[in-house]
Scaffold this motif. Structure first.
Motif, PDB file in Angstrom:
ATOM      1  N   UNK A  37     -23.822  41.040 -33.447  1.00  0.00           N
ATOM      2  CA  UNK A  37     -23.588  42.439 -34.227  1.00  0.00           C
ATOM      3  C   UNK A  37     -22.357  41.529 -34.933  1.00  0.00           C
ATOM      4  N   UNK A  38     -21.145  40.665 -34.006  1.00  0.00           N
ATOM      5  CA  UNK A  38     -19.685  40.337 -34.520  1.00  0.00           C
ATOM      6  C   UNK A  38     -19.462  39.980 -35.567  1.00  0.00           C
ATOM      7  N   UNK A  39     -19.137  40.803 -37.190  1.00  0.00           N
ATOM      8  CA  UNK A  39     -18.854  40.076 -37.953  1.00  0.00           C
ATOM      9  C   UNK A  39     -18.006  39.351 -38.615  1.00  0.00           C
ATOM     10  N   UNK A  40     -16.566  39.703 -37.609  1.00  0.00           N
ATOM     11  CA  UNK A  40     -14.787  39.371 -37.994  1.00  0.00           C
ATOM     12  C   UNK A  40     -14.916  38.104 -37.689  1.00  0.00           C
ATOM     13  N   UNK A  41     -13.524  38.329 -37.997  1.00  0.00           N
ATOM     14  CA  UNK A  41     -13.981  36.666 -38.114  1.00  0.00           C
ATOM     15  C   UNK A  41     -12.988  35.854 -36.986  1.00  0.00           C
ATOM     16  N   UNK A  42     -13.609  34.733 -36.792  1.00  0.00           N
ATOM     17  CA  UNK A  42     -13.038  33.914 -35.516  1.00  0.00           C
ATOM     18  C   UNK A  42     -12.034  33.721 -35.123  1.00  0.00           C
ATOM     19  N   UNK A 101      -0.336  37.415 -24.151  1.00  0.00           N
ATOM     20  CA  UNK A 101      -0.674  37.672 -24.841  1.00  0.00           C
ATOM     21  C   UNK A 101      -1.858  38.138 -25.741  1.00  0.00           C
ATOM     22  N   UNK A 102      -2.879  37.326 -24.989  1.00  0.00           N
ATOM     23  CA  UNK A 102      -3.929  37.678 -25.878  1.00  0.00           C
ATOM     24  C   UNK A 102      -4.861  36.712 -25.103  1.00  0.00           C
ATOM     25  N   UNK A 103      -4.996  37.529 -23.576  1.00  0.00           N
ATOM     26  CA  UNK A 103      -5.384  37.228 -22.485  1.00  0.00           C
ATOM     27  C   UNK A 103      -6.995  37.170 -22.255  1.00  0.00           C
ATOM     28  N   UNK A 104      -7.654  38.361 -23.444  1.00  0.00           N
ATOM     29  CA  UNK A 104      -9.062  38.305 -22.774  1.00  0.00           C
ATOM     30  C   UNK A 104      -9.685  38.674 -24.352  1.00  0.00           C
ATOM     31  N   UNK A 105     -10.721  37.694 -24.325  1.00  0.00           N
ATOM     32  CA  UNK A 105     -11.426  37.672 -25.894  1.00  0.00           C
ATOM     33  C   UNK A 105     -11.738  38.271 -26.142  1.00  0.00           C
ATOM     34  N   UNK A 106     -11.933  38.257 -27.648  1.00  0.00           N
ATOM     35  CA  UNK A 106     -12.851  39.323 -29.010  1.00  0.00           C
ATOM     36  C   UNK A 106     -13.754  39.201 -27.857  1.00  0.00           C
ATOM     37  N   UNK A 107     -14.969  38.533 -27.725  1.00  0.00           N
ATOM     38  CA  UNK A 107     -16.425  38.981 -26.548  1.00  0.00           C
ATOM     39  C   UNK A 107     -15.771  39.382 -26.147  1.00  0.00           C
ATOM     40  N   UNK A 108     -15.070  39.069 -25.130  1.00  0.00           N
ATOM     41  CA  UNK A 108     -15.329  40.003 -23.640  1.00  0.00           C
ATOM     42  C   UNK A 108     -15.025  41.083 -23.994  1.00  0.00           C
ATOM     43  N   UNK A 109     -13.845  42.088 -24.379  1.00  0.00           N
ATOM     44  CA  UNK A 109     -13.679  42.994 -25.475  1.00  0.00           C
ATOM     45  C   UNK A 109     -15.581  44.210 -25.783  1.00  0.00           C
ATOM     46  N   UNK A 110     -15.512  43.125 -26.347  1.00  0.00           N
ATOM     47  CA  UNK A 110     -16.433  43.859 -27.329  1.00  0.00           C
ATOM     48  C   UNK A 110     -18.039  43.957 -26.446  1.00  0.00           C
ATOM     49  N   UNK A 111     -17.682  43.068 -25.739  1.00  0.00           N
ATOM     50  CA  UNK A 111     -18.665  42.683 -24.458  1.00  0.00           C
ATOM     51  C   UNK A 111     -18.753  44.068 -23.838  1.00  0.00           C
ATOM     52  N   UNK A 112     -17.699  44.099 -22.801  1.00  0.00           N
ATOM     53  CA  UNK A 112     -17.480  45.282 -22.265  1.00  0.00           C
ATOM     54  C   UNK A 112     -17.360  46.292 -22.726  1.00  0.00           C
ATOM     55  N   UNK A 113     -17.042  46.926 -23.803  1.00  0.00           N
ATOM     56  CA  UNK A 113     -16.934  48.283 -24.490  1.00  0.00           C
ATOM     57  C   UNK A 113     -18.587  48.484 -24.071  1.00  0.00           C
ATOM     58  N   UNK A 114     -19.251  47.522 -24.999  1.00  0.00           N
ATOM     59  CA  UNK A 114     -21.309  48.067 -24.954  1.00  0.00           C
ATOM     60  C   UNK A 114     -21.751  48.044 -23.159  1.00  0.00           C
ATOM     61  N   UNK A 115     -21.292  47.098 -22.430  1.00  0.00           N
ATOM     62  CA  UNK A 115     -21.680  46.889 -20.852  1.00  0.00           C
ATOM     63  C   UNK A 115     -21.489  48.758 -20.325  1.00  0.00           C
ATOM     64  N   UNK A 116     -20.012  49.106 -20.403  1.00  0.00           N
ATOM     65  CA  UNK A 116     -19.173  50.604 -20.749  1.00  0.00           C
ATOM     66  C   UNK A 116     -20.148  51.483 -20.178  1.00  0.00           C
ATOM     67  N   UNK A 117     -20.574  51.555 -21.703  1.00  0.00           N
ATOM     68  CA  UNK A 117     -21.164  52.989 -22.061  1.00  0.00           C
ATOM     69  C   UNK A 117     -23.032  52.669 -22.041  1.00  0.00           C
ATOM     70  N   UNK A 118     -23.193  51.685 -21.084  1.00  0.00           N
ATOM     71  CA  UNK A 118     -24.811  51.634 -20.754  1.00  0.00           C
ATOM     72  C   UNK A 118     -24.367  51.748 -19.151  1.00  0.00           C
ATOM     73  N   UNK A 119     -24.426  53.396 -18.768  1.00  0.00           N
ATOM     74  CA  UNK A 119     -24.488  53.409 -17.383  1.00  0.00           C
ATOM     75  C   UNK A 119     -26.257  53.407 -16.676  1.00  0.00           C
ATOM     76  N   UNK A 120     -26.210  54.003 -17.215  1.00  0.00           N
ATOM     77  CA  UNK A 120     -28.206  54.119 -16.548  1.00  0.00           C
ATOM     78  C   UNK A 120     -28.316  52.374 -16.228  1.00  0.00           C
ATOM     79  N   UNK A 121     -27.896  51.418 -17.281  1.00  0.00           N
ATOM     80  CA  UNK A 121     -28.410  50.138 -16.936  1.00  0.00           C
ATOM     81  C   UNK A 121     -27.591  49.736 -15.834  1.00  0.00           C
ATOM     82  N   UNK A 122     -26.432  50.120 -15.336  1.00  0.00           N
ATOM     83  CA  UNK A 122     -25.789  50.058 -13.986  1.00  0.00           C
ATOM     84  C   UNK A 122     -26.193  50.385 -13.248  1.00  0.00           C
TER      85      UNK A 122
END
Ligand SMILES: *Cc1c(COP(=O)(O)O)cnc(C)c1O
Length: 371
Positions: free
Chosen positions: A53-58, A250-271
């Motif tokens: 669902x990511x919509x901003x500019x690559x 300065x830009x060592x973690x990618x945009x997709x890594x960051x947004x995927x990590x948030x959703x993964x973290x919030x889904x503790x049921x899955x963990x």
């Protein structure tokens, strides 16, 4: 050219064989990879959705401060924003810490065998590496303390340890932290933290509050199933983090890594679900090994180190030719073992059938040569 002498002896990292490589080489069409401790169930569907669902500019650089995942994680862990550092996987955090603290004339203490990147980075930085052998697969903390002197800048603890799966009980860790000199940074690598079920495992966030020379490393590569995205984090006090930050790209973690990590973290049921399924797989592996009299180490991770008492490369090759990629112990400091990632139930049964076949063939051979 005037290369740093230290790196001339180093070999590039040998990754586990890729699925495509093995398919081509052996003409197989179904391959199961149980070599790198990835999550066999993949990541949370929510993380996949977030990327889709990511919509901003690559074209834009990622957020170098990783603000959103930083905020989510600080709430989740109960630490301040400035107690976190993000890396391109734990691998990069290991590199950052090594760059910041190691150089010629100083030394670093670690167990052996343990995760290879501590030593690798120390060599690049020109520091002396002091390896303290595991005792019965566990960190020899007294031996490690004895190896520390006034030139020891980092001591690495891997708990649970890769490749053994063993962990450091909390009371032992505390007794160690009490006695490590304050000038030595203790790096506690918890790549498999989320898989642990042992009740006396360390509460490392509490320990970070008490010991100002402690940094804990965790990652989204293992239970969170995001190894491809390359994101991990360190937790320490704000002074340590502030000192490390300029060493980070300065830009060592990618945009997709960051947004995927948030959703993964919030889904503790899955963990929780992944941890349970992994535990069932492990227990079933224990039963299998007991039945075939194979020795193994009890594991708090998503892998198991099995000692076949024969050349680990031979077991590795046998499994490879039958469609299972595992990790030979020969490159991990356990030449007669193989390390197998716990897969899905079906994958576990599959690899066990091939192991059974291997064990039986060995037995038959031995019986024949006895006649
Ligand atoms: C897998 C692993 C890492 C590296 O994880 P990344 O975050 O993928 O770089 C670090 N430490 C240990 C002990 C590991 O097993």
């Amino acid at each position: 050219m005037r290369w740093k002498e230290e790196i001339l002896e180093l070999a590039p990292y040998q990754p586990g064989k890729s699925i495509d490589e093995v398919k081509r080489q052996y003409g197989l069409d179904h391959i199961v990879k149980l070599a790198s401790n990835e999550n066999p169930f993949g990541c949370s569907q929510k993380a996949l959705n977030a990327i889709r669902d990511y919509e901003s500019s690559l074209a834009l650089y990622p957020d170098g401060y990783a603000t959103d995942i930083r905020t989510s994680l600080s709430e989740f862990l109960g630490v301040e924003l400035n107690q976190l550092i993000f890396g391109n996987g734990s691998d990069e955090n290991i590199q950052i810490i090594s760059r910041a603290l190691l150089r010629s004339g100083y030394n670093t203490v670690m167990a052996s065998p343990t995760f290879s990147q501590y030593k690798h980075n120390a060599i690049i930085e020109g520091a002396e590496v002091r390896e303290v052998p595991l005792v019965s697969g566990e960190h020899d903390l007294e031996g490690m303390l004895a190896a520390i002197d006034d030139k020891t800048n980092i001591v690495w603890l891997c708990s649970p340890n890769n490749p053994t799966g063993t962990y450091i009980p909390e009371k032992d860790l505390i007794s160690f932290l009490e006695r490590v000199p304050k000038e030595t940074l203790v790096v506690l690598d918890e790549a498999y933290y989320e898989y642990v079920v042992a009740e006396d495992y360390h509460q490392s966030i509490d320990l970070v509050k008490q010991y100002e020379n402690l940094i804990v490393l965790r990652t989204f590569s293992k239970i969170y199933g995001l190894a491809s995205q390359r994101i991990g984090y360190g937790i320490s006090n704000e002074k340590v983090i502030r000192t490390l930050e300029p060493v980070r790209q300065p830009f060592n973690t990618s945009t997709f890594a960051q947004i995927a990590a948030i959703s993964a973290l919030l889904d503790q049921e899955y963990v929780v679900e992944c941890r349970q399924r992994n535990r069932e797989g492990l227990e079933q592996f224990y039963q299998f090994c007991d039945k075939h009299q194979l020795s193994y180490m009890k594991s708090q991770t998503n892998f198991i180190l099995i000692d076949f008492k024969v050349d680990g490369n031979e077991v590795f090759q046998y499994l490879l030719e039958r469609g299972y990629i595992v990790r030979s112990g020969s490159g991990l400091g356990f030449p007669t073992s193989v390390r197998i990632t716990i897969g899905s139930k079906e994958q576990n049964i599959g690899v066990q059938q091939v192991i059974e076949q291997f064990v039986n063939e060995r037995k038959n051979k031995a019986a024949l040569s006895n006649h």
